[in-house]
Scaffold this active site. Sequence first.
Site, mmCIF file in Angstrom:
data_model
loop_
_atom_site.group_PDB
_atom_site.id
_atom_site.type_symbol
_atom_site.label_atom_id
_atom_site.label_comp_id
_atom_site.label_asym_id
_atom_site.label_seq_id
_atom_site.Cartn_x
_atom_site.Cartn_y
_atom_site.Cartn_z
ATOM 1 N N GLN A 148 0.826 -1.209 0.000
ATOM 2 C CA GLN A 148 0.000 0.000 0.000
ATOM 3 C C GLN A 148 0.860 1.258 0.000
ATOM 4 O O GLN A 148 0.600 2.193 -0.742
ATOM 5 C CB GLN A 148 -0.921 0.006 1.222
ATOM 6 C CG GLN A 148 -1.604 1.332 1.500
ATOM 7 C CD GLN A 148 -2.451 1.849 0.354
ATOM 8 O OE1 GLN A 148 -2.953 1.072 -0.459
ATOM 9 N NE2 GLN A 148 -2.608 3.155 0.261
ATOM 10 N N GLU A 149 1.894 1.282 0.805
ATOM 11 C CA GLU A 149 2.615 2.527 1.052
ATOM 12 C C GLU A 149 3.712 2.820 0.040
ATOM 13 O O GLU A 149 4.022 3.991 -0.216
ATOM 14 C CB GLU A 149 3.177 2.516 2.483
ATOM 15 C CG GLU A 149 2.053 2.608 3.500
ATOM 16 C CD GLU A 149 2.431 2.086 4.858
ATOM 17 O OE1 GLU A 149 3.644 1.983 5.130
ATOM 18 O OE2 GLU A 149 1.533 1.764 5.632
#
Length: 563
Positions: A148-149
């Site tokens: 996600q990051e």
Amino acid sequence: MFKLALLPSLLACSFAANSFTMNPQPDPDNPTGYVVSKAEIKAAEDAKTLDPMYDVWAKALETRPNSVVEAIDAGVPTNPDNVKRVERVFPQSEWFFLTQMAAPEYTYTRFLRAIGKFPAFCGDYTDGRDADAICKKSIVTAFAHFSQETGGHIAVDNVSDNPLGLEEWQQALVHVREMGWSEGQEGYTTGCGQNDWQNKRWPCAAGQGYFGRGAKQLSYHFNYGAFSEVMYDGDATVLLNNPGLVADSWLNLASAIWFFLTPQAPKPAMLHVIDRTWTPSQRETDAGIGYGFGTTINVINGGIECGEQNKDKGQPVNRIRYWEGLSSHYEIPVEADEKNTCWQQTPYGSLNLNGATDVLYTNWDGNWKYYPDRPEGASFECELVGFQTAYSALVPGDYEKCVTNFYGSHANWPETRVVETLPTDPSEPTDPTDPANTWDANKVYNTGDQVVVNGVTYQAKWWNQGDNPATSTTGVWEVISGTPTEPTPPVAVEPTPVEPTPPAPVEPTPPTEPTDPSSTWDAAATYNTGDQVTVNGVTYQAQWWTQGNNPETSGEWGVWKRV
């Protein structure tokens, strides 16, 4: 994009263990300061961190020397045991499977070194828990968040941008620096240069930018400083002066492992959610916070991604998709009481913990309660609080720094110095030069000290000086043995009558004005409880022993009150 940040001041009150008995003494080297013993400091800290979880947290944050870490490489026989476990449950082939889009700064060797720095990650358990299974689940959890990051977020059917047809959960670690930023740019310097405890502990370096770097996108100077202290034996300046190391060395992955292991009280460490060392408090359970991947989202970014209002938001939806894809591929079992989502949870930032007694905290702040038996009424102690401060209960030596106000974070805190041995030992009140232990008007007496006046033994109830036990009206002394004698009334004598002599007339002398008609208070004088003085026409009364405290500047809660 997730940013590590200071925990907000959520609580209006702090939670602390019962106060520890401190015995501050006047500092012989500083007429306005005090000294406390190192033994008392340690005993006070120990008394406030009795819960076994403090030992668990400390163990989780233990580190190996960088010289050992930098010798780690894939397949090396001397690798630490937790690194060998990672090589067994997540070999290099799996790393390649999940990092085919990754930036070249992320390598399997650097991953092993990041883990090798922290023995608790993929470490052993002595209570029957399956260390291999916990290790694998921890790695998969970390990669779900990496995806996600710092992931590519490219659809599997986007052939032009994703010719290998990789699942999005296979697209972790694409970015090593925050998009739009590069080395040499100043940025994320909010708060730098201010005269506050953050800058005293973690001073920004000129020309440096503290934008997101590494697998967890470490950001802001206070996070770079705190991470640097862990990586470089307490030296915050290494990464504050050279934050680029978090992108270009094995620290790009070590920063993520550090975050995985570090509780941000009242948030637990993600490791302890995964391995179930953490037990949710009743407040957390009532708020829907329990075991499972969803709680790790709340730990990372709950204020933005958790709660009913964020149920369909992109970030948490992505994290959950990546976790479910990875856990399915690696056959990670999901227990019946685990939830992958956090939309049903109250974000930690909105969780009301006022009055909770089953929640532990990890920051020290000054104990501002009033203690009449201690100099100036100050506690000379610190207590655990639920907000970010200059001092961490997880950092050795920080309690002592808190008591001495090392970073100047406590306004109007008494000047305090820690010594190995106090100048006088209150457990031995007898003066060796005076076996009778006679009261001395010039001597300082502390709680429990005993003196003898006219054959009567008195004991001090709190700190005092110059208060004669035989005539005291302050209540500072109590009789231990003997009976105070009442003064003998004088014998009445009839006066002899004398014829009055008429007074000779005398010219009256004009009254002399005092040299200071506006004040009778004397900075050099000693005042006891009940003494009154006048300053600029206002009368004040001492509430306890004092010297040198100007009544006009004493303040509402000071030693002087207006009468």
